[in-house]
Design a protein around this motif. Structure first.
Motif, PDB file in Angstrom:
ATOM      1  N   SER A 127       0.731  -1.162   0.069  1.00 50.26           N
ATOM      2  CA  SER A 127       0.047   0.136   0.085  1.00 50.26           C
ATOM      3  C   SER A 127       1.061   1.081  -0.016  1.00 50.26           C
ATOM      4  CB  SER A 127      -1.082  -0.131   0.962  1.00 50.26           C
ATOM      5  OG  SER A 127      -0.579  -0.116   2.337  1.00 50.26           O
ATOM      6  N   GLN A 128       2.050   1.241   0.845  1.00 48.49           N
ATOM      7  CA  GLN A 128       2.932   2.310   0.837  1.00 48.49           C
ATOM      8  C   GLN A 128       3.531   2.550  -0.774  1.00 48.49           C
ATOM      9  OE1 GLN A 128       2.950   0.016   2.994  1.00 48.49           O
ATOM     10  NE2 GLN A 128       3.611   0.570   4.995  1.00 48.49           N
ATOM     11  N   LEU A 129       3.755   1.628  -1.191  1.00 48.72           N
ATOM     12  CA  LEU A 129       4.580   1.858  -2.709  1.00 48.72           C
ATOM     13  C   LEU A 129       3.545   2.252  -3.690  1.00 48.72           C
ATOM     14  CD1 LEU A 129       7.474   1.307  -3.792  1.00 48.72           C
ATOM     15  CD2 LEU A 129       6.821  -0.926  -4.392  1.00 48.72           C
ATOM     16  N   SER A 130       2.378   1.423  -3.509  1.00 51.32           N
ATOM     17  CA  SER A 130       1.335   2.048  -4.288  1.00 51.32           C
ATOM     18  C   SER A 130       0.982   3.391  -4.176  1.00 51.32           C
ATOM     19  CB  SER A 130      -0.109   1.197  -4.292  1.00 51.32           C
ATOM     20  OG  SER A 130       0.109   0.086  -4.292  1.00 51.32           O
ATOM     21  N   MET A 131       0.973   3.875  -3.062  1.00 46.41           N
ATOM     22  CA  MET A 131       0.817   5.319  -2.818  1.00 46.41           C
ATOM     23  C   MET A 131       2.008   6.209  -3.154  1.00 46.41           C
ATOM     24  SD  MET A 131      -1.631   6.931  -1.108  1.00 46.41           S
ATOM     25  CE  MET A 131      -2.701   6.101  -0.082  1.00 46.41           C
ATOM     26  N   LEU A 132       2.924   5.880  -2.987  1.00 44.88           N
ATOM     27  CA  LEU A 132       4.102   6.749  -3.492  1.00 44.88           C
ATOM     28  C   LEU A 132       4.200   6.864  -5.058  1.00 44.88           C
ATOM     29  CD1 LEU A 132       7.391   5.348  -1.392  1.00 44.88           C
ATOM     30  CD2 LEU A 132       6.672   7.578  -1.830  1.00 44.88           C
ATOM     31  N   ALA A 133       3.802   5.784  -5.817  1.00 41.12           N
ATOM     32  CA  ALA A 133       3.939   5.703  -7.104  1.00 41.12           C
ATOM     33  C   ALA A 133       2.867   6.484  -7.592  1.00 41.12           C
ATOM     34  CB  ALA A 133       3.942   4.384  -7.682  1.00 41.12           C
ATOM     35  N   ALA A 134       1.726   6.230  -7.140  1.00 45.15           N
ATOM     36  CA  ALA A 134       0.602   7.284  -7.559  1.00 45.15           C
ATOM     37  C   ALA A 134       0.748   8.950  -7.256  1.00 45.15           C
ATOM     38  CB  ALA A 134      -0.638   6.793  -6.757  1.00 45.15           C
ATOM     39  N   SER A 135       1.585   9.019  -5.924  1.00 42.14           N
ATOM     40  CA  SER A 135       1.776  10.433  -6.049  1.00 42.14           C
ATOM     41  C   SER A 135       2.528  11.259  -6.861  1.00 42.14           C
ATOM     42  CB  SER A 135       2.281  10.622  -4.247  1.00 42.14           C
ATOM     43  OG  SER A 135       1.652   9.878  -3.488  1.00 42.14           O
ATOM     44  N   MET A 136       3.563  10.425  -7.205  1.00 47.58           N
ATOM     45  CA  MET A 136       4.409  10.983  -8.226  1.00 47.58           C
ATOM     46  C   MET A 136       3.631  10.951  -9.890  1.00 47.58           C
ATOM     47  SD  MET A 136       8.281   9.829  -9.025  1.00 47.58           S
ATOM     48  CE  MET A 136       8.906   9.853 -10.451  1.00 47.58           C
ATOM     49  N   ARG A 137       2.690  10.250  -9.831  1.00 49.79           N
ATOM     50  CA  ARG A 137       2.169  10.062 -11.131  1.00 49.79           C
ATOM     51  C   ARG A 137       1.259  11.585 -11.205  1.00 49.79           C
ATOM     52  NH1 ARG A 137      -2.294   6.291 -10.247  1.00 49.79           N
ATOM     53  NH2 ARG A 137      -3.278   8.143  -9.326  1.00 49.79           N
ATOM     54  N   GLU A 138       0.570  11.722 -10.058  1.00 49.04           N
ATOM     55  CA  GLU A 138      -0.119  12.953  -9.934  1.00 49.04           C
ATOM     56  C   GLU A 138       0.498  14.161  -9.845  1.00 49.04           C
ATOM     57  OE1 GLU A 138      -3.524  13.079 -10.121  1.00 49.04           O
ATOM     58  OE2 GLU A 138      -2.923  11.022 -10.608  1.00 49.04           O
ATOM     59  N   MET A 139       1.634  14.232  -9.437  1.00 54.34           N
ATOM     60  CA  MET A 139       2.767  15.615  -9.361  1.00 54.34           C
ATOM     61  C   MET A 139       2.976  15.632 -11.045  1.00 54.34           C
ATOM     62  SD  MET A 139       5.020  14.526  -6.114  1.00 54.34           S
ATOM     63  CE  MET A 139       5.903  15.975  -6.044  1.00 54.34           C
ATOM     64  N   LEU A 140       3.394  14.766 -11.558  1.00 57.03           N
ATOM     65  CA  LEU A 140       3.700  14.810 -13.241  1.00 57.03           C
ATOM     66  C   LEU A 140       2.405  15.438 -13.823  1.00 57.03           C
ATOM     67  CD1 LEU A 140       5.686  11.583 -13.173  1.00 57.03           C
ATOM     68  CD2 LEU A 140       6.667  14.056 -13.871  1.00 57.03           C
ATOM     69  N   ARG A 141       1.420  14.899 -13.430  1.00 51.92           N
ATOM     70  CA  ARG A 141      -0.008  15.315 -14.149  1.00 51.92           C
ATOM     71  C   ARG A 141      -0.063  16.718 -13.985  1.00 51.92           C
ATOM     72  NH1 ARG A 141      -4.660  12.760 -12.392  1.00 51.92           N
ATOM     73  NH2 ARG A 141      -6.097  13.790 -14.151  1.00 51.92           N
ATOM     74  N   GLU A 142      -0.121  17.092 -12.509  1.00 49.52           N
ATOM     75  CA  GLU A 142      -0.411  18.796 -12.188  1.00 49.52           C
ATOM     76  C   GLU A 142       0.774  19.491 -12.845  1.00 49.52           C
ATOM     77  OE1 GLU A 142      -0.893  19.069  -7.910  1.00 49.52           O
ATOM     78  OE2 GLU A 142      -2.475  17.802  -8.062  1.00 49.52           O
ATOM     79  N   ARG A 143       1.877  19.082 -12.984  1.00 48.22           N
ATOM     80  CA  ARG A 143       2.881  20.189 -13.682  1.00 48.22           C
ATOM     81  C   ARG A 143       2.301  20.043 -15.141  1.00 48.22           C
ATOM     82  NH1 ARG A 143       5.603  23.860 -13.715  1.00 48.22           N
ATOM     83  NH2 ARG A 143       7.261  23.153 -14.908  1.00 48.22           N
ATOM     84  N   ALA A 144       1.874  18.995 -15.926  1.00 50.11           N
ATOM     85  CA  ALA A 144       1.559  19.005 -17.089  1.00 50.11           C
ATOM     86  C   ALA A 144       0.429  20.036 -17.187  1.00 50.11           C
ATOM     87  CB  ALA A 144       1.138  17.743 -17.658  1.00 50.11           C
ATOM     88  N   VAL A 145      -0.342  20.129 -16.314  1.00 46.31           N
ATOM     89  CA  VAL A 145      -1.356  21.402 -16.620  1.00 46.31           C
ATOM     90  C   VAL A 145      -0.796  22.686 -16.829  1.00 46.31           C
ATOM     91  CG1 VAL A 145      -3.234  22.607 -15.208  1.00 46.31           C
ATOM     92  CG2 VAL A 145      -2.839  19.980 -14.928  1.00 46.31           C
ATOM     93  N   THR A 146       0.311  23.131 -16.108  1.00 46.49           N
ATOM     94  CA  THR A 146       0.989  24.358 -16.422  1.00 46.49           C
ATOM     95  C   THR A 146       1.678  24.344 -17.805  1.00 46.49           C
ATOM     96  OG1 THR A 146       1.369  24.223 -14.158  1.00 46.49           O
ATOM     97  CG2 THR A 146       2.425  26.046 -15.593  1.00 46.49           C
TER      98      THR A 146
END
Ligand code: FES
Ligand code: FES
Lengths: 719, 153
Positions: free
Chosen positions: A125-144
């Motif tokens: 669960s921790q690893l899934s959460m970490l990987a998902a967090s990173m994915r979301e950070m990349l997506r949010e940067r792509a917004v800009t």
């Protein structure tokens, strides 16, 4: 609640490094959940609230992801399984991930060990959460960067894509110097949406291993490295006296003989020269009198000797053992060795107050602490760079050679390689303790009315530096020794498990499955006898005694499935063949096995093993199968062939072949079937060690009428 | 002592004690780490290499005995490509920890030279290396597969 701070994430951009994302903080809720669950199972809690930021992933310029695994690859396939978990939530293909061992200088440090079958269950669960967090950070940067709204952007195969535009993760990283952290906890995928998890992908280390790349501790080198041959105590209790190194020092290639309080070592230009010179050392050893013999070991490990703890008690079992009419059996298992194929090896280089250590260890943190304690080097100046392990099985939780190599490197100012010779692995490692079991039961109307299991064992967890000092107090008895010793037949009104702690004058400890193999052998052989006495089919008899709660249902599930795939009790077998069944639940994973045997020249020949396992969510079914095949083979080897004795203070035998182990000719056809109940992964590596010995023993009992109560089974000859 | 032998198609000269086991010459002097140390006594097979095409346990052969002979190790088995045995090992997903595997692959490659299509009994009689992870079940399948791959090519 999702709460991330800049300190929790480590974000670093720079030439060649890309984005390194780390999360020291891990959901507190998840930790509490784990704690309760793991405490209930008697295993250790994984992943404490480490507040130091650490690198887990790095996006590299070529858009690959470097994943720093805190769990060590020892054959169990953990690199592959963790890579699949990361790929799933990070939305990259498995080929984009390169898994490396996390070095203690910058990567996540496992606060516990690689072992106990919980590498995946405790990190999922921790690893899934970490990987998902990173994915979301990349997506949010792509917004800009793309000027597209978040809801119109998706992450796929290492790209953020939307409205006909796309950016690779590497491109996003290259254009970002400030990262913002997600405000909310990322949403994890539902299991039905998994695309990578659940696939039988080839192991990520497959090609490296087939090409025999230098990936093990024994292969580790530094430029200018020299080799040490270390003298270790030749027998238990021997005390080193005066060392005469005159001849050894003159021996070819020798650089120096180093004498330390704990050990003596010869340093030479090559391993061979170091080994040759070591033979020339003259050391006066003082032996304890009398020297330890096997008889003393046998006398020590016995029910009724040592300290008693009641591990499990329901209802009343008074008088069960003494009553004449009751059914009673005793079982014995011998001392055993890990015999992992790669002897322990380490390369260390000390320079300017810092040391780099390349080695195979199951216990990175503990190894580092031990070096720090022994040498005074600060822990943060010790960089353990874990290598692949040529098998672990618990042996690499004990790593004195690490500090030996560091001390030697300090002494000589050069990088040093230290190796355990095979004989030293047997004599100076540690052993699987012998056990003695007494079972007694009373039947009433075809059902078990009362049952008792008494276990006497040498230490497993106790005495190991890895176990927190509170463990004995909290848990009462050595959870390593009684692992697998409780009754999974909870539908019995009166039951009791008693544990006798028998301390031996030498080091016994962790082994694959700990007490599981010995305890399952005793319980499952005994239950089969009870079924016979009750004149019932052994599978229905077992099922009738399993409490049908969630856990029990899964155990019943694997028993029914193994009956189905093996045809146990129904299939007409060739003349001279017989089947035996057994089951176990370990680390919350139930396994049932059926063994089909025959006799060949009066000896047991196992022809086929059917295995059904229910490890919950399956990350890689081929990995699960490989672990079952491996555990069955190791369990078969141990139960049929393996035995050590102590003679004159020495472990004997101390070499392969004399220590008989299974070879290819001994291995049956193995059919594994996987059930998958629930959406969290449970352990796999050890549970299948449980049923194999009793499944064989039960088959032999059916075939010959002989109840084997002692390992190794090779001692039984049938005419 | 100055010695010369052919390693994977290249002449090597080494200056080492003549009784130094070939294993250590390969691993330490020549830095070819694919050949593994398991026991040092010829008992486990981890160090198996080919000497003029025959499988030997290199921990128990002094380097002087290979003077002017041909040695093949796992690094040279496929001559720059994957050997059929390695290919079969990949297809069957054999390795776990991987440590014993070079020895098994070398032993298998030699077995297939002698017996191109081995029966299960041939395998039982000839493959006597040790694997602690218990990959034997897949190895048997991989040995048969390698025999097939060889026959196809
Ligand atoms: S190392 Fe040569 S046979 Fe074991
Ligand atoms: S794969 Fe680990 S010893 Fe064979």
């Amino acid at each position: 609640m999702w709460k991330a701070t800049r300190r929790n994430f480590l974000i670093k951009t720079g030439a060649g490094l890309g984005l390194a994302l780390g999360l020291g903080w891990i959901g507190k809720k998840a930790i509490r959940g784990f704690f309760v669950e793991q405490a209930d199972k008697g295993t250790l809690v994984q992943f404490s609230t480490d507040t130091e930021p650490q690198y887990w992933f790095e996006v590299q310029k070529d858009n690959t992801i470097l994943f720093h695994s805190p769990k060590i690859e020892m054959g169990q396939g953990v690199f592959s399984a963790l890579a699949q978990i990361v790929a799933e939530e990070l939305e990259v293909s498995i080929n984009q991930i390169k898994v490396v061992h996390s070095a203690t200088s910058h990567g996540p440090i496992d606060p516990n060990t690689t072992g106990g079958s919980d590498s995946i269950s405790s990190t999922f669960s921790q690893l899934s959460m970490l990987a998902a967090s990173m994915r979301e950070m990349l997506r949010e940067r792509a917004v800009t960067l793309l000027g597209i709204s978040l809801s119109n952007l998706s992450a796929q195969n290492g790209y953020v894509i939307g409205q006909g535009k796309k950016l690779s993760y590497a491109q996003i990283v290259a254009q970002t110097s400030e990262w913002s952290l997600p405000d909310t906890e990322p949403t994890l995928k539902k299991p039905e949406k998994y695309q990578v998890i659940g696939k039988a992908l080839p192991r990520v280390d497959l090609v490296a291993k087939v090409k025999a790349e230098p990936i093990f501790g024994i292969d580790a080198t530094f430029p200018g490295m020299v080799y040490a041959a270390v003298v270790r105590s030749p027998y238990f209790g021997a005390v080193r006296g005066v060392v005469n190194a005159q001849e050894a020092s003159k021996s070819l290639g020798v650089i120096r003989v180093v004498e330390q309080p704990e050990f003596v070592a010869v340093l030479a230009k090559s391993r061979y020269e170091a080994l040759m010179a070591k033979e020339k050392l003259q050391i006066a050893w003082t032996s304890p009198t009398p020297l330890l013999q096997q008889k003393e070991v046998n006398d020590t490990v016995q029910i009724g000797k040592g300290d008693l703890t009641v591990v499990q008690e329901n209802g009343d079992v008074t008088g069960l053992e003494d009553n004449e009419g009751n059914i009673k059996l005793e079982f014995h298992t011998p001392l055993g060795a890990h015999a992992q194929m790669e002897p322990n090896g380490v390369a260390a280089y000390y320079k300017d107050g810092k040391v780099v250590v390349k080695m195979s260890t199951q216990s990175v943190k503990n190894t580092r602490n031990e070096i720090a304690e022994a040498t005074g080097i600060r822990a943060e100046d010790i960089d353990i760079q874990p290598t692949f392990m040529g098998g672990g099985f618990g042996r690499r939780l004990y790593t004195p050679h690490a500090y030996e190599a560091v001390v030697l490197s300090q002494e000589i100012g050069l990088p040093v390689h230290v190796l355990f010779e095979r004989e030293q692995e047997f004599q100076n490692g540690y052993l699987r303790p012998p056990t003695h079991h007494k079972l007694s039961a009373k039947l009433n109307n075809g059902k078990i009315e009362a049952i008792e299991h008494q276990i006497a064992s040498g230490d497993v967890a106790f005495g190991s530096s890895l176990v927190p000092s509170f463990a004995p107090t909290v848990l009462g008895a050595d959870f390593g020794a009684w692992r697998g010793g409780l009754f999974h037949y909870e539908n019995i009104a009166n039951s009791s498990v008693k544990y006798w702690r028998c301390q031996l004058p030498f080091f016994t400890s962790w082994w694959r499955g700990l007490g599981l193999m010995a305890n399952s052998f005793a319980i499952e052989s005994f239950v089969d006898e009870l079924a016979k006495k009750a004149k019932q089919d052994p599978i229905s008899f077992r099922i009738a005694h399993i409490k049908p709660d969630e856990r029990g249902q899964r155990l019943i599930g694997v028993l029914k499935e193994v009956q189905k795939i093996s045809g146990f009790g129904q299939k007409v077998l060739p003349e001279g063949h017989a089947m035996g069944v057994a089951c176990a639940t370990d680390v919350n994973t139930p396994v049932a096995q059926v063994a089909e045997v025959k006799l060949e020249n009066g000896a047991i020949k196992v022809l086929k093993v059917y295995c059904v396992i229910d490890p919950g969510l399956v990350i890689n079914p081929d990995g699960v199968k490989a672990q079952c095949e491996g555990a069955i083979s190791m369990g078969l080897s141990a139960s049929m062939f393996e035995e050590l004795n102590i003679e004159d203070g020495k472990v004997t035998p101390n070499q392969y072949l004399q220590y008989q182990m299974a070879q290819i000719r001994d291995i049956p056809d193995i059919e594994v079937s996987i059930l998958s109940t629930g959406d969290a992964p449970r352990g796999v590596g050890e549970p299948p060690m449980g049923p194999i010995a009793p499944a064989i023993a039960n088959a032999v009992a059916t075939l010959t009428g002989t109840r084997m109560t002692k390992m190794p089974f090779k001692q039984y000859q049938f005419t | 002592m100055l010695l010369k032998f052919d390693l994977n198609g290249k002449t090597q000269s080494v200056d080492v004690p003549e009784d130094m086991p070939l294993l250590w010459v390969l691993r330490d002097t020549l830095q070819q780490k694919g050949t593994k140390f398991g026991c040092g006594k010829g008992l486990c097979g981890a160090c198996t290499v080919h000497l003029d095409g025959n499988a030997i346990r290199s921990c128990s052969v002094p380097v002087s005995q290979v003077q002017n002979k041909q040695i093949t190790t796992i690094e040279g088995l496929g001559k720059g490509q994957l050997h059929a045995v390695q290919q079969a090992w990949i297809e069957e997903g054999v390795p776990q920890c991987g440590y014993c595997q070079p020895g098994f692959m070398m032993a298998t490659a030699e077995l297939l030279q002698r017996i191109p299509n081995p029966t299960d009994t041939d395998i039982d009689d000839n493959i006597t290396n040790i694997c602690r992870c218990g990959t034997y079940y897949r190895m048997r399948k991989a040995i048969h597969k390698a025999a097939q791959l060889n026959q196809k090519s």
